[in-house]
Design an enzyme around this catalytic site. Structure first.
Site, PDB file in Angstrom:
ATOM      1  N   LYS A 113       0.823  -1.215   0.000  1.00  0.00           N
ATOM      2  CA  LYS A 113       0.000   0.000   0.000  1.00  0.00           C
ATOM      3  C   LYS A 113       0.862   1.272   0.000  1.00  0.00           C
ATOM      4  O   LYS A 113       0.414   2.321  -0.456  1.00  0.00           O
ATOM      5  CB  LYS A 113      -0.918   0.024   1.226  1.00  0.00           C
TER       6      LYS A 113
HETATM    7  C1  LIG Z   1      -4.186  -4.612  -0.006  1.00  0.00           C
HETATM    8  C2  LIG Z   1      -3.372  -5.844  -0.078  1.00  0.00           C
HETATM    9  C3  LIG Z   1      -3.620  -6.832  -1.048  1.00  0.00           C
HETATM   10  C4  LIG Z   1      -4.752  -6.738  -2.054  1.00  0.00           C
HETATM   11  O1  LIG Z   1      -4.556  -5.721  -3.010  1.00  0.00           O
HETATM   12  P1  LIG Z   1      -5.796  -5.165  -3.860  1.00  0.00           P
HETATM   13  O2  LIG Z   1      -5.257  -4.017  -4.622  1.00  0.00           O
HETATM   14  O3  LIG Z   1      -6.825  -4.757  -2.846  1.00  0.00           O
HETATM   15  O4  LIG Z   1      -6.274  -6.267  -4.723  1.00  0.00           O
HETATM   16  C5  LIG Z   1      -2.794  -7.939  -1.070  1.00  0.00           C
HETATM   17  N1  LIG Z   1      -1.798  -8.095  -0.169  1.00  0.00           N
HETATM   18  C6  LIG Z   1      -1.538  -7.181   0.778  1.00  0.00           C
HETATM   19  C7  LIG Z   1      -0.444  -7.432   1.756  1.00  0.00           C
HETATM   20  C8  LIG Z   1      -2.301  -6.019   0.859  1.00  0.00           C
HETATM   21  O5  LIG Z   1      -2.039  -5.109   1.807  1.00  0.00           O
END
Ligand SMILES: *Cc1c(COP(=O)(O)O)cnc(C)c1O
Length: 496
Positions: A113
């Protein structure tokens, strides 16, 4: 570049307008009128660049109401050596011939993120400025763990913003909780909510739709805003690392220029994998997109059958950031795959809201299946995969990344396709020490931060500095609210 809404393609909005608003007022998501192209010698040019320069090149092509100097300053601040513990920002780790992990967790909060949330605050504040917004933005976030901390770190001490994060009291790991409750910054607050993630999220949604509260806050000079992944300003920075990884693979002689690759993504809200799809449409030589889910496998079923059905049990899994039943960014895929049929997209979304399900027509399903492949992996298998990768390669996978690796192995087995593949690695294994230790068969009485040390001793793999430093930090935010009290928490935060 102008932006339109997935539910009204006659609408036109500037990039700054789309980012400042987040969601279109018809309920649709903003998408660029056309995707820019990487044709010609774009990849050749990008190969010679740093990550920051690649970000400026790609993002700049979508943000023509921002100057090159502005975007350059944002990229330098967002992807700085201070914030990231790797000079390449998003390095590629080759596990074995043809299998490459794109590590997106070298940022300040050790999860992917950061790639977007280190950038979004700069885009958002500049967009508010450009659109003449006079109020200060109050970012409200409901988090199941990773987003909350990444948003706090991104918005910490950013001018003209405040940020308040709600997390479910019993729904995040010890390390995730400490990451949030120790957050520094004069414009931040964090509050636990009694209940699970859904309670926290429902509470935040209720605040957003409370018009009286909105007017009250507006009179005090605040506008509510969200940092969630439907905002174009969060999606755009995610296109960059796919292009960057492709360049790095060429530079490392792992692939030839123009060679097709596959991409395998652990998926929740469909933002990360959608960014890969956009990179493909822009001309990056991606063949298949492999969508990996945990036991909440609504997307696996959707991609395989064309039926989206959220009416099912919800599982709390070892990969909590993928515990999602409604993947918001799928709406953008439907828009693209339907030939930009805004009415059809609106009708699917209406069915989803009213009945919790919809069925896409055959043509669209055929188009989706030609590009996407989907699979899922349960918790038991996730642990086996973590252990196997460690034993065989001395490489630690976090549970989300392990789900993706397992699904890639399924895919290869089922299809015989052994195209070189980028597996997106979305979190540091040290963020999920308890699951990783248990997968490695290590029994312990230790809790919280002590687990970091145990995993380090067991594996000899270095933990990320921001997680180690948590032990020196003071827990600032210890309050807990009931769902009904959340609006008052917002009010009192904005009076401080
Ligand atoms: C948010 C997240 C995901 C999923 O990503 P999306 O863009 O919501 O599909 C996968 N792994 C981790 C560690 C995340 O923080």
């Amino acid at each position: 570049m102008r932006y339109l809404s997935t539910r009204d393609k006659t609408k036109r909005m500037t990039a700054a307008g789309a980012i400042a608003e987040g969601l279109s007022n018809d309920g649709g998501l903003y998408v660029p009128v056309v995707l820019t192209s990487l044709a010609g010698n774009a990849i050749e040019t990008l190969r010679a660049m740093s990550y920051q320069q690649r970000a400026v090149y790609i993002m700049g092509s979508y943000l023509d109401d921002f100057s090159a100097a502005e975007i350059t300053a944002f990229a330098d601040r967002a992807y700085s050596e201070k914030g990231f513990d790797h000079p390449e920002i998003a390095p590629v780790h080759t596990l074995s011939a043809g299998t490459h992990f794109l590590e997106l967790w070298h940022g300040p909060t050790c999860a992917f993120k950061d790639m977007a949330l280190q950038m979004l605050p700069h885009l958002l504040t500049a967009s508010l400025e450009k659109t003449g917004e006079k109020r200060e933005a109050c970012i409200l976030v409901a988090t199941s763990g990773d987003t909350g901390k990444a948003a706090l770190e991104g918005f910490c001490d950013v001018n003209r913003t405040k940020i308040l994060v709600f997390y479910p009291k019993d729904g995040v790991s010890d390390i995730q909780r400490l990451q949030m409750t120790t957050q520094t910054g004069g414009n931040v607050a964090v509050c636990a909510v009694e209940g699970n993630f859904d309670d926290a999220q429902t509470g935040v949604k209720r605040i957003f739709s409370d018009r009286a509260l909105g007017e009250e806050l507006s009179a005090n000079g605040y506008m509510l805003s969200s940092a969630n992944s439907i905002n174009w300003g969060r999606l755009l920075p995610q296109i960059v690392y796919y292009v960057s990884a492709y360049c790095d693979l060429i530079n490392a002689d792992k692939i030839a220029p123009g060679q097709k690759i596959n991409v395998c993504v652990p998926t929740g809200n469909f933002g990360n994998i959608l960014a890969a799809y956009y990179a493909k449409l822009m001309g990056l030589p991606i063949d298949k997109l492999i969508c990996a889910s945990n036991e909440n496998n609504v997307l696996t079923e959707f991609i395989r059958t064309g039926v989206y059905d959220r009416n099912r049990d919800f599982f709390t899994t070892l990969s909590p950031s993928m515990d999602i039943l409604v993947s918001s960014n799928l709406e953008r895929l439907l828009f693209e795959m339907s030939g930009k049929d805004d009415r059809l997209v609106a009708s699917y979304m209406k069915k989803l809201a009213e009945q919790g399900s919809y069925v896409i027509n055959r043509d669209i399903h055929a188009k989706i299946s030609a590009t996407f492949w989907a699979g899922f992996c349960d918790d038991e298998k996730t642990k086996l995969v973590i252990e196997a990768a460690y034993q065989k390669y001395h490489y630690l996978l976090d549970p989300h990344t392990a789900v993706a690796f397992d699904v890639l192995n399924h895919y290869r087995h089922d299809t015989g396709d052994d195209t070189a593949t980028i597996v997106v690695s979305t979190a540091s294994p040290y963020k999920f020490c308890d699951s990783v230790l248990s997968a490695l068969g290590h029994k312990t009485e230790a809790k919280g931060l002590a687990l970091i040390e145990e995993l380090r001793i067991l594996t000899g793999i270095k933990p990320p500095a921001p997680l180690v430093r948590l032990s020196d930090k003071f827990e600032r935010f210890t309050s807990c609210a009931r769902k009904e009290q959340m609006a008052d928490v917002v009010r009192s935060f904005l009076k401080e």
